[in-house]
Enzyme design. Structure first.
Site, PDB file in Angstrom:
ATOM      1  N   ASP A 521       0.852  -1.190   0.000  1.00  0.00           N
ATOM      2  CA  ASP A 521       0.000   0.000   0.000  1.00  0.00           C
ATOM      3  C   ASP A 521       0.895   1.250   0.000  1.00  0.00           C
ATOM      4  O   ASP A 521       2.112   1.135   0.136  1.00  0.00           O
ATOM      5  CB  ASP A 521      -0.868  -0.050   1.272  1.00  0.00           C
ATOM      6  N   GLU A 524       2.255   5.562  -3.665  1.00  0.00           N
ATOM      7  CA  GLU A 524       2.126   6.729  -4.589  1.00  0.00           C
ATOM      8  C   GLU A 524       3.430   7.530  -4.707  1.00  0.00           C
ATOM      9  O   GLU A 524       3.683   8.033  -5.780  1.00  0.00           O
ATOM     10  CB  GLU A 524       0.961   7.614  -4.121  1.00  0.00           C
ATOM     11  N   ASP A 596      -9.502   4.404  -0.949  1.00  0.00           N
ATOM     12  CA  ASP A 596     -10.328   4.635   0.237  1.00  0.00           C
ATOM     13  C   ASP A 596     -11.664   5.282  -0.122  1.00  0.00           C
ATOM     14  O   ASP A 596     -11.851   6.487   0.001  1.00  0.00           O
ATOM     15  CB  ASP A 596      -9.552   5.484   1.247  1.00  0.00           C
TER      16      ASP A 596
END
Ligand SMILES: *[C@@H]1O[C@H](CO)[C@@H](O)[C@H](O)[C@H]1NC(C)=O
Ligand SMILES: *[C@@H]1O[C@H](CO)[C@@H](O)[C@H](O)[C@H]1NC(C)=O
Length: 935
Positions: A521, A524, A596
């Site tokens: 996760d 980015e 999310d």
């Protein structure tokens, strides 16, 4: 009227879900290079016909050899300086073309960096290494003709049957890409080509130019030092005759992309691609999300083309359309902060052709292990190993199938990855062993930010080995994330990948077993309190590349390293990974999810176009958090979300730490039953899903497909993105994404459709209103298909391994049907040596047959032996020819069995409006053999 406007405005303002913090993220106007290029577009527009692009191609410098044309583009600048831009155009055997334009001065390193920066002076030229799947074969047959069709032009002929051509205009420089002599893609037709050449500070001002956004740039208290000054690249790409363009994920928007220059229903801002951890993201918006695939498809009646802008820096894409029926077209404007112009052009006829061409460049999706396409139960967080074991046992108690349970960050010791919380997870192996009993898996989060703490072995090694991302002063970059003060692995460095690999070995990752898989996760990368919640653009990666150059690739490099680590950890086992951040090429290694989202109907609704768009963009292994990540869904929303979630290629429920528990068995009746039925339906259709995944892995076709893929000539359907098709099965799903008990579905084409459950007949060619009470999942089978299923409920997909198959058949008007089945062991790479079956199923002249369409390999016989007792236990033929009313048996001829044998057939007559059907019970042909059944 005024009142109405006021009301509409008010509704806009109070629509829930607009909690995104806009001030954290740039608009185009706040992004210097975007604004400069948009201003250029405005100026070109205002100037009109007399606008001339300052770029020219020097014809004498053109050289052509074996599919590659090289030359020089010159930029005419006020200073009179000679700005040389080397151009390379490649033409490939696959029919793809590529245009690369660089800058001579930066290539030669003849520029000055400011602030004593050590950054690489070149324009970033390594994106292809990460995004593409190796070198493409150059075209042997492409032909180049200078000064053709006349002076001022040059011509390339290339592609299958020489149908494609590229016409180069020398002055100004433009390229028209043609199919059979008609232009489908036109570069620089609006004259927006722009490559900001290197200049010293002040040289622009001396000529009256506005340098205010050329050098240091400050946004929300962060200053970017920009040691190389302005260096953006941009070009306009026009699609004459096209009104629909698709792709360029990731955005929370409809599949048919909107115009971006304002007006009713349009966006005001360009679509942005700058991977970002956007908290509580906004819907119907061109804002960036977590991933970026700069690939666009343009589609019109009977024709599809595409472009791939291979640039990993921040990118904005403006779209304007001309709707006039005589002069339809879509113009796009691609703008990136740095790097080269590197554009692939795909010409073809169908969405499938273009997807395949794009996949040849960036790779086709991984064929995942089968468990990965079952149901995933996730939550932030299962709080202890006992908690996990209880959830696992409770799923069994309620007979709910699932394949993997997930641990979010709290399983670690103080968010130090590769460790377990000593009190909550004292016995990780026991936990994994319990899961193994039902062949279930554990998936844990491992993120690329590493807690900065001496004594934590991962941190010590990362820093002492020099494998972390550096700041602009060449020191290890410190930032903050889940563990607090952290450093980031620089997975662009091969040495980092090699070290990362060792961390996953069983002897180093203590407590991990072979049924543990990984989610990476925050790739980015997400950096709390960083500029736009990521790292500074002037940070330095391996090769001295600035972060600005490689930002959108960052997550892919982490996945690349983890994928290899899992491969090396357990030989001959397909890895499973999940990522939030992605780029073109990520599909070769991982699944993605849409980040999310919120427990709101609007978020459920937007998940369908988002997942369809990912499929169009070559990355179909996609899903959204079922139930919504933030907040608590009510039972209606949760039920509908499961009923929709079974259509996500990646099917996972997930929820925030602050939400109430919502495992399916906790849900009140009757909703629990509805949810369990939906889950079982997913498992029943796993053979069809797996076949669709296999198809994606060999030709890039989306796993769930939008309407225009199935009906590329039906303009009514081009923009439809709330109904979807499961692979090539002919199953059409119309998930209910509002709190209602009816819906509408558009049933295109000329074949009848049947309700999946009760065989209600729907006539084609129109939109039907249908009843959809809570227990109903609206889904249809189009006439003409054969669908493989496995109907016995089990605890996990692996436990279905030896189960028999059921075949569902619907016929076309002409009484034919077809389908396919791909099947292998679901976990190893033995299929690469022939350990699989690939059957084509056909119905013709009242004969149902199974034909081998696989290729044999070393392990084929062994695999066939292993599955020798897996049979077809039932055939259901919907809407059969009426003659079958008088038939009691069918005749079966199976290869190898020598003689024909009979199986009983039962004909069921039903009420008006529904289709009769016949059932063949226990025909018992082996699924892996060739057979024929005569009805
Ligand atoms: C991705 O990982 C594989 C395996 O470690 C490696 O061979 C490959 O070079 C990596 N890709 C790039 C672009 O480095
Ligand atoms: C298939 O069934 C036969 C008969 O029951 C049995 O002898 C054979 O071992 C089975 N094959 C496999 C691979 O299980």
């Amino acid at each position: 009227m005024l009142r109405l406007t006021f009301f509409v405005l008010l509704v806009y303002i109070i629509v829930p879900g607009l909690a995104v913090t806009h001030e954290d993220f740039k608009t185009c106007t706040q992004s210097g290079f975007c604004k400069r290029n948009r201003d250029l577009a405005d100026k070109a527009f205002a100037t009109g016909k007399s606008w001339t692009s300052p770029y020219t191609l020097t014809p004498d410098a053109l050289k052509f050899d074996s599919g590659v044309l090289t030359g020089v583009v010159r930029k005419d600048v006020v200073s009179g300086e000679d700005v040389e831009l080397p151009i390379v155009m490649s033409f490939y055997e696959s029919g793809a073309a590529r245009v690369v334009i660089d800058e001579e001065k930066r290539m030669a390193g003849l520029i000055e960096l400011r602030h004593d920066s050590k950054a690489n002076k070149k324009r970033y030229d390594e994106a292809w290494k990460w995004a593409t799947d190796g070198e493409l074969e150059l075209s042997e047959s492409a032909i180049f003709r200078q000064d053709h069709p006349g002076p001022g032009y040059s011509l390339m002929n290339y592609g299958p049957n020489d149908r494609f051509s590229a016409i180069l205009h020398h002055s100004p420089f433009e390229v028209e890409f043609q199919i059979d002599g008609k232009t489908h893609i036109h570069l620089n037709s609006r004259g927006l080509l722009n490559l900001e050449h290197w200049r010293p500070k002040g040289s622009g001002e001396a000529l009256g130019e506005d340098e205010s956004t050329w050098w240091e740039e400050t946004f929300a208290k962060f200053t970017d030092s920009k040691p190389r000054g302005p260096e953006s690249v941009a070009v306009d790409v026009e699609f004459p005759g096209y009104n629909h363009v698709f792709g360029i994920p990731e955005h929370a928007d409809q599949i048919s992309l909107r115009e971006t220059r304002g007006g009713p229903g349009n966006h005001e801002e360009p679509y942005r691609l700058y991977n970002s951890d956007v908290f509580e993201y906004e819907l119907n918006s061109p804002m960036s999300l977590y991933g970026a695939i700069p690939y666009m498809q343009a589609h019109r009646f009977g024709s599809t083309v595409g472009v791939f802008w291979l640039n990993a820096a921040e990118t904005w894409i403006d779209i304007v359309k001309e709707h006039d029926s005589n002069d339809k077209q879509t113009s796009t404007h691609w703008i990136s902060e740095s790097g080269r112009i590197d554009l692939f052009i795909f010409l073809g006829d169908t969405p499938k052709d273009i997807g395949q061409a794009y996949g040849k460049v960036t790779g086709y999706p991984q064929l995942p292990p089968q468990f990965a396409i079952g149901y995933h139960q996730c939550r932030w967080n299962y709080m202890s190993d006992e908690d996990v074991k209880t959830v696992d046992a409770t799923f069994d108690k309620y007979q709910i199938p699932y394949d993997a349970i997930w641990l979010d960050i709290e399983y670690t010791d103080e968010r130090k990855y590769f460790t377990w919380h000593p009190l909550r997870f004292p016995s990780p192996k026991d936990m994994q062993e319990q899961l193994m009993e039902s062949e279930r898996k554990l998936v844990v989060l491992i993120d690329p930010h590493i807690k900065k703490e001496s004594g934590y072995f991962v941190s010590d090694e990362l820093r002492s080995k020099g494998l972390a991302v550096l700041n602009k002063d060449n020191e290890i970059y410190d930032g903050s994330c889940w563990p607090g003060l952290s450093n980031w692995i620089d997975a662009f460095n091969p040495a980092t990948a090699a070290w990362w690999n060792t961390l996953h070995k069983y002897d180093r990752y203590k407590g991990s077993l072979s049924n543990l898989f990984i989610e990476n996760d925050m790739g980015e990368p997400s950096v709390f309190h960083g500029p736009e919640l990521t790292m500074p653009r002037d940070n330095i990666h391996h090769g001295n590349w600035e972060h600005r150059d490689v930002h959108n690739l960052n997550g892919l490099t982490i996945i690349n390293a983890t994928f290899q680590a899992l491969l090396d950890r357990e030989a001959n086992t397909r890895p499973f990974l999940l990522t939030r951040s992605f780029y073109s090429g990520s599909q070769r290694m991982t699944a993605m999810w849409t980040g999310d989202n919120q427990a709101k109907w609007e978020h459920l609704a937007i998940s369908l176009p988002m997942i369809l768009t990912n499929g169009i963009a070559g990355f179909p292994f996609a899903g959204a958090d079922v139930g919504g990540f933030f907040d608590d869904p009510d039972v209606h929303l949760l039920t509908r979300w499961y009923q929709a979630g079974i259509w996500y290629p990646f099917f996972r429920a997930h929820s925030h730490l602050d939400t109430k528990r919502r495992e399916p068995y906790l849900i009140q009746e009757p909703y629990r039953t509805y949810i369990i039925r939906a889950l079982r339906l997913r498992y029943q259709l796993l053979p069809a899903w797996y076949t669709a995944f296999h198809e994606a892995s060999i030709n890039g076709m989306p796993i769930v497909r939008p309407q225009y893929y199935i009906f590329p000539k039906d303009e009514e359907g081009f923009a439809i993105d709330d109904q979807l098709w499961l692979g090539g099965t002919g199953i059409l799903a119309k998930p209910v994404v509002e709190d209602t008990d009816s819906t509408e579905v558009y049933l295109a084409g000329e074949e009848k459709y049947y309700d999946y459950f009760d065989f209600t007949i729907y006539s084609p060619g129109k939109t039907h209103s249908i009843e959809a009470p809570m227990e109903k999942i609206p889904m249809f089978i189009k006439g003409g298909h054969i669908i493989p299923r496995r109907d016995r409920p089990r605890r996990s997909s692996a436990l279905m391994r030896s189960d028999p198959f059921t075949l569902i058949v619907t016929l076309t008007k002409d009484g034919t049907a077809e389908g396919s089945l791909y099947f292998d062991d679901g976990e190893s790479y033995d299929y690469e040596e022939g350990a699989y079956i690939h059957r084509q199923l056909l119905f013709h002249d009242r004969v149902l047959s199974s034909v081998d369409i696989g290729a044999r390999g070393r392990q084929t016989d062994k695999f066939l032996k292993k599955i020798e007792n897996i049979t077809v236990e039932r055939i259901v033929l919907i809407d059969p020819p009426p003659e079958l009313k008088n038939t009691q048996t069918v005749k079966i001829l199976e290869e190898g069995s020598g003689s024909e044998y009979d199986a009983p057939l039962a004909y069921y007559e039903v009420d008006e409006g529904k289709a009769d059907y016949v059932v063949v019970k226990k025909p018992n042909m082996r699924i892996g053999s060739t057979w024929q059944i005569k009805f």
